[in-house]
Design a protein around this motif. Structure first.
Motif, PDB file in Angstrom:
ATOM      1  N   ASP A   1      21.260  44.870   9.450  1.00 24.68           N
ATOM      2  CA  ASP A   1      21.163  46.016  10.352  1.00 24.68           C
ATOM      3  C   ASP A   1      20.940  47.289   9.533  1.00 24.68           C
ATOM      4  N   PHE A   2      19.778  47.909   9.739  1.00 25.66           N
ATOM      5  CA  PHE A   2      19.457  49.163   9.043  1.00 25.66           C
ATOM      6  C   PHE A   2      19.878  50.385   9.847  1.00 25.66           C
ATOM      7  N   GLY A   3      20.491  50.172  11.012  1.00 30.02           N
ATOM      8  CA  GLY A   3      20.946  51.281  11.826  1.00 30.02           C
ATOM      9  C   GLY A   3      19.877  51.768  12.788  1.00 30.02           C
ATOM     10  N   THR A   4      20.211  52.822  13.513  1.00 32.08           N
ATOM     11  CA  THR A   4      19.292  53.363  14.520  1.00 32.08           C
ATOM     12  C   THR A   4      18.530  54.582  14.032  1.00 32.08           C
TER      13      THR A   4
ATOM     14  N   ALA B   1      18.417  45.142  -3.346  1.00 33.04           N
ATOM     15  CA  ALA B   1      17.501  45.982  -2.593  1.00 33.04           C
ATOM     16  C   ALA B   1      18.162  46.733  -1.451  1.00 33.04           C
ATOM     17  N   PHE B   2      19.392  46.398  -1.099  1.00 32.44           N
ATOM     18  CA  PHE B   2      19.997  46.984   0.083  1.00 32.44           C
ATOM     19  C   PHE B   2      20.556  48.378  -0.177  1.00 32.44           C
ATOM     20  N   PRO B   3      20.159  49.348   0.649  1.00 34.41           N
ATOM     21  CA  PRO B   3      20.743  50.685   0.531  1.00 34.41           C
ATOM     22  C   PRO B   3      22.104  50.710   1.208  1.00 34.41           C
ATOM     23  N   ALA B   4      22.854  51.774   0.980  1.00 35.22           N
ATOM     24  CA  ALA B   4      24.200  51.866   1.544  1.00 35.22           C
ATOM     25  C   ALA B   4      24.180  51.920   3.065  1.00 35.22           C
ATOM     26  N   CYS B   5      23.049  52.325   3.641  1.00 38.97           N
ATOM     27  CA  CYS B   5      22.970  52.461   5.098  1.00 38.97           C
ATOM     28  C   CYS B   5      22.649  51.154   5.805  1.00 38.97           C
ATOM     29  N   ALA B   6      22.490  50.064   5.090  1.00 40.50           N
ATOM     30  CA  ALA B   6      22.218  48.761   5.701  1.00 40.50           C
ATOM     31  C   ALA B   6      23.476  47.892   5.631  1.00 40.50           C
ATOM     32  N   THR B   7      23.738  47.135   6.699  1.00 40.25           N
ATOM     33  CA  THR B   7      24.891  46.235   6.723  1.00 40.25           C
ATOM     34  C   THR B   7      24.432  44.812   6.966  1.00 40.25           C
ATOM     35  N   ARG B   8      25.244  43.841   6.500  1.00 42.73           N
ATOM     36  CA  ARG B   8      24.936  42.429   6.650  1.00 42.73           C
ATOM     37  C   ARG B   8      26.116  41.712   7.281  1.00 42.73           C
ATOM     38  N   THR B   9      25.840  40.922   8.311  1.00 40.57           N
ATOM     39  CA  THR B   9      26.896  40.120   8.932  1.00 40.57           C
ATOM     40  C   THR B   9      26.395  38.693   9.097  1.00 40.57           C
ATOM     41  N   PHE B  10      27.331  37.733   9.044  1.00 42.31           N
ATOM     42  CA  PHE B  10      26.965  36.323   9.168  1.00 42.31           C
ATOM     43  C   PHE B  10      27.868  35.642  10.165  1.00 42.31           C
ATOM     44  N   ASN B  11      27.264  34.991  11.158  1.00 47.40           N
ATOM     45  CA  ASN B  11      28.005  34.208  12.143  1.00 47.40           C
ATOM     46  C   ASN B  11      27.951  32.744  11.703  1.00 47.40           C
ATOM     47  N   ALA B  12      29.076  32.237  11.199  1.00 44.14           N
ATOM     48  CA  ALA B  12      29.099  30.882  10.652  1.00 44.14           C
ATOM     49  C   ALA B  12      28.856  29.828  11.724  1.00 44.14           C
ATOM     50  N   GLU B  13      29.305  30.103  12.955  1.00 42.40           N
ATOM     51  CA  GLU B  13      29.157  29.117  14.016  1.00 42.40           C
ATOM     52  C   GLU B  13      27.693  28.895  14.387  1.00 42.40           C
ATOM     53  N   THR B  14      26.939  29.976  14.479  1.00 40.49           N
ATOM     54  CA  THR B  14      25.521  29.858  14.847  1.00 40.49           C
ATOM     55  C   THR B  14      24.607  29.900  13.630  1.00 40.49           C
ATOM     56  N   ARG B  15      25.209  30.071  12.454  1.00 36.55           N
ATOM     57  CA  ARG B  15      24.464  30.175  11.198  1.00 36.55           C
ATOM     58  C   ARG B  15      23.379  31.254  11.321  1.00 36.55           C
ATOM     59  N   THR B  16      23.819  32.413  11.815  1.00 38.36           N
ATOM     60  CA  THR B  16      22.907  33.536  12.030  1.00 38.36           C
ATOM     61  C   THR B  16      23.289  34.698  11.127  1.00 38.36           C
ATOM     62  N   LEU B  17      22.315  35.168  10.358  1.00 38.94           N
ATOM     63  CA  LEU B  17      22.493  36.311   9.468  1.00 38.94           C
ATOM     64  C   LEU B  17      21.781  37.512  10.083  1.00 38.94           C
TER      65      LEU B  17
END
Length: 276
Positions: free
Chosen positions: A94-97, A75-91
């Motif tokens: 970001d769809f941008g501004t 479902a993700f368009p090219a303008c969306a990004t995904r990041t994961f912080n393993a230490e805080t287990r936070t996903l």
């Protein structure tokens, strides 16, 4: 069945005509308010459900989240990004501004932030979703969604303090749901999954009228890429604080097609509508 209004002949007395006009106006105004109540519920239901889908799909790429294997096109368009912080287990998704057009045709901007506790699909584990400057079709969404696994295929879902700012006014929504995966349990793909949803909700529509809902027949969500992200079946009854009752049927035609057609019944008057 929808009642047909009979045309009034020119010879009808003026008083009677005025009386009829007033009654018709009152009935139409009531139906407009009730329709807006159902639209408010549907808008909140669909978007908070979609947020969960985004998190589920994004989480599949993270081995530390015990993810399943995603399909080649998601479902993700090219303008969306995904990041994961393993230490805080936070996903973070970001769809941008600026508006980012997604597969369902809706434009999104801002961030979905998900914090995980435990391994996904394991009893007792959970994920809490919050929003940062999150907009859908230029409507501002806030609120918190928490999903707790009962087992690999069943989750308890709670949405708290949801608020949606729209050009027609603001609405509020909270919900308690049980979400069960009823198909696709034997594969590691997402696109063959089918979910059914039960539960209830409360809210305040854009005119400040309180409402309560109950899912009388489970909502059915099909995750196939060819299926529009609307429910293909299900029956939801909504009651307002002034005693009005509405029923929304997501499969009025039968056969559970992947379309946007539903049927809304208010005071025994039914009409087909197209979901946004």
């Amino acid at each position: 069945m929808k009642k047909q209004l009979v045309k009034i002949l020119p010879l009808v007395a003026t008083a009677a005509l005025l009386s009829f006009t007033a009654c018709q106006k009152t009935e139409d105004e009531i139906e407009t308010v009730d329709t807006e109540t159902v639209e408010s519920e549907t808008l909140a239901e669909m978007e908070f459900n979609t947020m969960g889908d985004f998190v589920e799909e994004a989480g599949n790429e993270e081995a530390l989240l015990n993810g399943r294997v995603a399909a080649t096109s998601e479902a993700f368009p090219a303008c969306a990004t995904r990041t994961f912080n393993a230490e805080t287990r936070t996903l973070t998704i970001d769809f941008g501004t600026t508006n980012c057009v997604c597969r369902d045709g809706r434009s999104r901007r801002g961030k979905i932030v998900a914090v995980f506790e435990g391994q996904r699909h394991t009893a007792g584990s959970s994920v809490t979703i919050t929003l940062q400057d999150y907009y859908v079709n230029d409507m501002h969404f806030t609120g918190t969604k928490t999903k707790t696994y009962v087992n690999a295929n069943e989750m308890n879902v709670v949405v708290r303090d949801a608020r949606i700012v729209t050009p027609k006014g603001n609405l509020e929504w909270s919900a308690v749901r049980v979400v069960e995966r009823i198909a696709g349990t034997d594969t590691r793909l997402l696109t063959d999954d089918i979910y059914q949803i039960t539960g209830r909700s409360t809210g305040l529509n854009r005119r400040g009228i309180k409402f309560n809902t109950e899912i009388e027949q489970p909502l059915k969500l099909v995750m196939a890429q060819t299926c529009v992200r609307n429910f293909v079946a299900g029956l939801v009854r909504t009651t307002t604080e002034n005693g009005h009752t509405m029923v929304l049927d997501y499969d009025p035609i039968g056969g559970e097609p992947c379309d946007k057609i539903a049927e809304l019944t208010i005071n025994n008057r039914s009409r087909r509508i197209e979901l946004r």
